[in-house]
Scaffold this active site. Structure first.
Site, mmCIF file in Angstrom:
data_model
loop_
_atom_site.group_PDB
_atom_site.id
_atom_site.type_symbol
_atom_site.label_atom_id
_atom_site.label_comp_id
_atom_site.label_asym_id
_atom_site.label_seq_id
_atom_site.Cartn_x
_atom_site.Cartn_y
_atom_site.Cartn_z
ATOM 1 N N ALA A 77 20.682 42.478 19.787
ATOM 2 C CA ALA A 77 19.627 42.509 18.772
ATOM 3 C C ALA A 77 19.109 41.110 18.448
ATOM 4 C CB ALA A 77 20.129 43.200 17.505
ATOM 5 N N THR A 78 19.947 40.103 18.571
ATOM 6 C CA THR A 78 19.486 38.738 18.301
ATOM 7 C C THR A 78 18.351 38.375 19.257
ATOM 8 O OG1 THR A 78 21.700 38.107 17.579
ATOM 9 C CG2 THR A 78 20.194 36.316 18.155
ATOM 10 N N ASN A 160 23.130 44.902 7.008
ATOM 11 C CA ASN A 160 24.453 44.743 7.613
ATOM 12 C C ASN A 160 25.541 44.420 6.597
ATOM 13 O OD1 ASN A 160 22.596 42.390 7.820
ATOM 14 N ND2 ASN A 160 24.493 41.299 8.234
ATOM 15 N N GLN A 188 21.732 48.080 12.568
ATOM 16 C CA GLN A 188 22.751 48.780 11.776
ATOM 17 C C GLN A 188 22.384 50.233 11.505
ATOM 18 O OE1 GLN A 188 25.721 47.684 10.790
ATOM 19 N NE2 GLN A 188 25.545 45.504 11.249
ATOM 20 N N SER A 208 21.105 47.162 18.979
ATOM 21 C CA SER A 208 22.264 46.510 19.580
ATOM 22 C C SER A 208 23.296 47.584 19.914
ATOM 23 C CB SER A 208 22.850 45.521 18.574
ATOM 24 O OG SER A 208 24.048 44.977 19.078
ATOM 25 N N HIS A 210 26.630 47.193 20.474
ATOM 26 C CA HIS A 210 28.008 47.063 19.965
ATOM 27 C C HIS A 210 28.164 47.419 18.496
ATOM 28 C CE1 HIS A 210 28.084 43.099 17.770
ATOM 29 N NE2 HIS A 210 26.975 42.906 18.450
ATOM 30 N N THR A 246 18.537 39.240 35.539
ATOM 31 C CA THR A 246 19.072 40.503 36.045
ATOM 32 C C THR A 246 19.570 41.366 34.889
ATOM 33 O OG1 THR A 246 19.761 39.344 38.034
ATOM 34 C CG2 THR A 246 20.758 41.513 37.641
ATOM 35 N N CYS A 332 29.262 36.253 9.839
ATOM 36 C CA CYS A 332 28.975 34.941 10.414
ATOM 37 C C CYS A 332 29.095 33.862 9.334
ATOM 38 C CB CYS A 332 27.575 34.897 11.009
ATOM 39 S SG CYS A 332 26.985 36.457 11.644
HETATM 40 C C1 PLP Z 1 24.691 42.528 14.514
HETATM 41 C C2 PLP Z 1 23.302 42.394 14.049
HETATM 42 C C3 PLP Z 1 22.381 41.619 14.754
HETATM 43 C C4 PLP Z 1 22.760 40.863 15.995
HETATM 44 O O1 PLP Z 1 23.013 41.739 17.052
HETATM 45 P P1 PLP Z 1 23.676 41.207 18.408
HETATM 46 O O2 PLP Z 1 23.498 42.363 19.346
HETATM 47 O O3 PLP Z 1 25.091 40.909 18.091
HETATM 48 O O4 PLP Z 1 22.898 40.019 18.836
HETATM 49 C C5 PLP Z 1 21.101 41.550 14.275
HETATM 50 N N1 PLP Z 1 20.733 42.191 13.169
HETATM 51 C C6 PLP Z 1 21.585 42.952 12.465
HETATM 52 C C7 PLP Z 1 21.109 43.664 11.251
HETATM 53 C C8 PLP Z 1 22.899 43.074 12.880
HETATM 54 O O5 PLP Z 1 23.740 43.806 12.170
#
Ligand code: PLP
Length: 384
Positions: A77-78, A160, A188, A208, A210, A246, A332
């Site tokens: 997501a970043t 989050n 989220q 994202s 994960h 890739t 973080c």
């Molecule tokens: C975890 C998170 C991100 C970052 O996602 P990644 O896939 O770890 O880069 C961005 N925005 C929110 C709201 C998140 O919870």
């Protein structure tokens, strides 16, 4: 008496939710057997990889309710947020457009705030809207912030840290009326609450894997038809030339499986999570001097964020971490109190004594009971 659970109870699923067994299984053959690059169009393994990539794109896009647009795979997501925000701004510059104003909310994830602040240092202007004490965006402030040269509004679906769910449908209507693009960081929300990107009318949506039981290192950006973004990674024509490199096919296959499971289980999971979360809240609340951060509704069923009166936050977390994997403010955080909690009006001291519990599909009533025991004993000891 506190029963001492030997392993630490993992209640930090909003930082990352461990890869589901079914997801590992779905990925395995793509690591072990089919190692081809989906860009290799000259041989069968390459064509099979390309087909799997497009199938995953179609399935995940469908899971988002996406029609009339395209899903781009990213590393998470970043990266999706960076591509959406900087990509839209750069496309505006390239097309000779004059819109330079961006709007977001002060409680966004840093993966939204930082790219926007970067743009604000490079010729754009940024408005960061305040939130009400419950964490919800102030729609009056949003309306007041709008300018003739507003290019974009970025508002997350679910927070989050405090789990509150923003009124995205209302904001999307507002954006449509004023012909402003809407970006939504839904990392989220997707898989956790019902969400349909096309019905909502969001132009750009970040996800994202994960955060929903998929692997780390993969995510995506939904781009609605007619929205132009400039690539932020150069070096190949993958993903329609919008994201060079890739694609991580095994991770993408895992992402597809994780979303499929999450959506399948969502109705049941919502009840299960809410019941566990409420049991956690009832157990903790009885201590007294505990407040819930953020609106009690609408919010994510698997999130509880509280602050504890009369204890030192650093000491509280030092004690808790022997038994519980929870979060203080933000995953973080580097000692700085959470910008989200401060936006709700909490002092630095109060924000430091905040605890985020986030449940996952494997969380049990027994774990919640242990967590309540540990938490109450710890707080009582610290208060005396
Ligand atoms: C975890 C998170 C991100 C970052 O996602 P990644 O896939 O770890 O880069 C961005 N925005 C929110 C709201 C998140 O919870």
């Amino acid at each position: 008496m506190v029963r001492m659970p030997s392993p630490v109870i993992y209640l930090d699923h909003q930082a990352t939710s461990p890869c589901r067994a079914e997801v590992l299984h779905a990925m395995e053959s793509w690591w072990r057997e089919y190692g081809a690059n989906p860009s290799s169009r000259l041989h069968r393994p390459g064509l099979q990889a390309a087909a799997a990539l497009e199938l995953a794109r179609q399935k995940i896009g469908h899971g988002l309710g996406g029609s009339g647009g395209r899903l781009l795979f990213t590393s998470g997501a970043t990266e999706a947020n960076n591509l959406a925000l900087k990509g839209l701004a750069e496309a505006e510059l390239e097309s000779g457009g004059a819109r330079r104003h961006l709007i977001t909310v002060c409680t966004e994830h840093r993966a939204v705030l930082d790219p926007l602040r970067h743009l604000a240092r490079h010729g754009f202007e940024l408005t960061e809207l305040p939130v009400h004490a419950d964490g919800l965006v102030d729609l009056g402030e949003l309306e007041a912030a709008l300018r003739a040269d507003t290019l974009l509004i970025s508002v997350m679906a679910a927070n989050n840290e405090i789990g509150v769910i923003q009124p995205i449908a209302t904001i999307a209507n507002f954006c449509r009326r004023h012909a402003v693009a809407l970006h939504c960081d839904a990392a989220q929300a997707v898989g956790h609450i019902p969400l349909n990107v096309s019905e909502l009318g969001v132009q750009l949506l970040s996800i994202s894997a994960h955060k929903l039981g998929g692997p780390m290192g993969v995510g995506g950006l939904w781009v609605a038809d007619g929205v132009r973004i400039a690539p932020q990674l150069h070096g190949g024509n993958q993903e329609g030339g919008l994201r060079a490199g890739t694609p991580a096919l095994p991770l993408i296959v895992g992402f597809q499986k994780a979303l499929e499971l999450a959506l399948q289980e969502q109705p049941e999971r919502l009840h299960q999570m809410a019941a566990l979360r409420d049991a956690l809240w009832r157990g903790i609340r009885d201590l007294g001097g505990i407040a819930c951060n953020g609106a009690t509704a609408p919010r994510l069923a698997h999130n509880l964020n509280i602050w504890v009166d009369g204890v030192d936050g650093v000491e509280l977390h030092r004690q808790l971490r022997r038994y519980l994997a929870v979060s203080s403010g933000s995953a973080c955080s580097n000692g700085e109190p959470s910008h989200v909690l401060q936006a709700l009006g909490l002092s630095r001291q109060q924000a430091a004594a905040a605890v985020r519990f986030s449940l996952g599909p494997e969380s049990t009533a027994g774990e919640v009971e242990h967590a309540v025991d540990v938490f109450c004993t710890t707080v009582q000891a610290l208060r005396h």
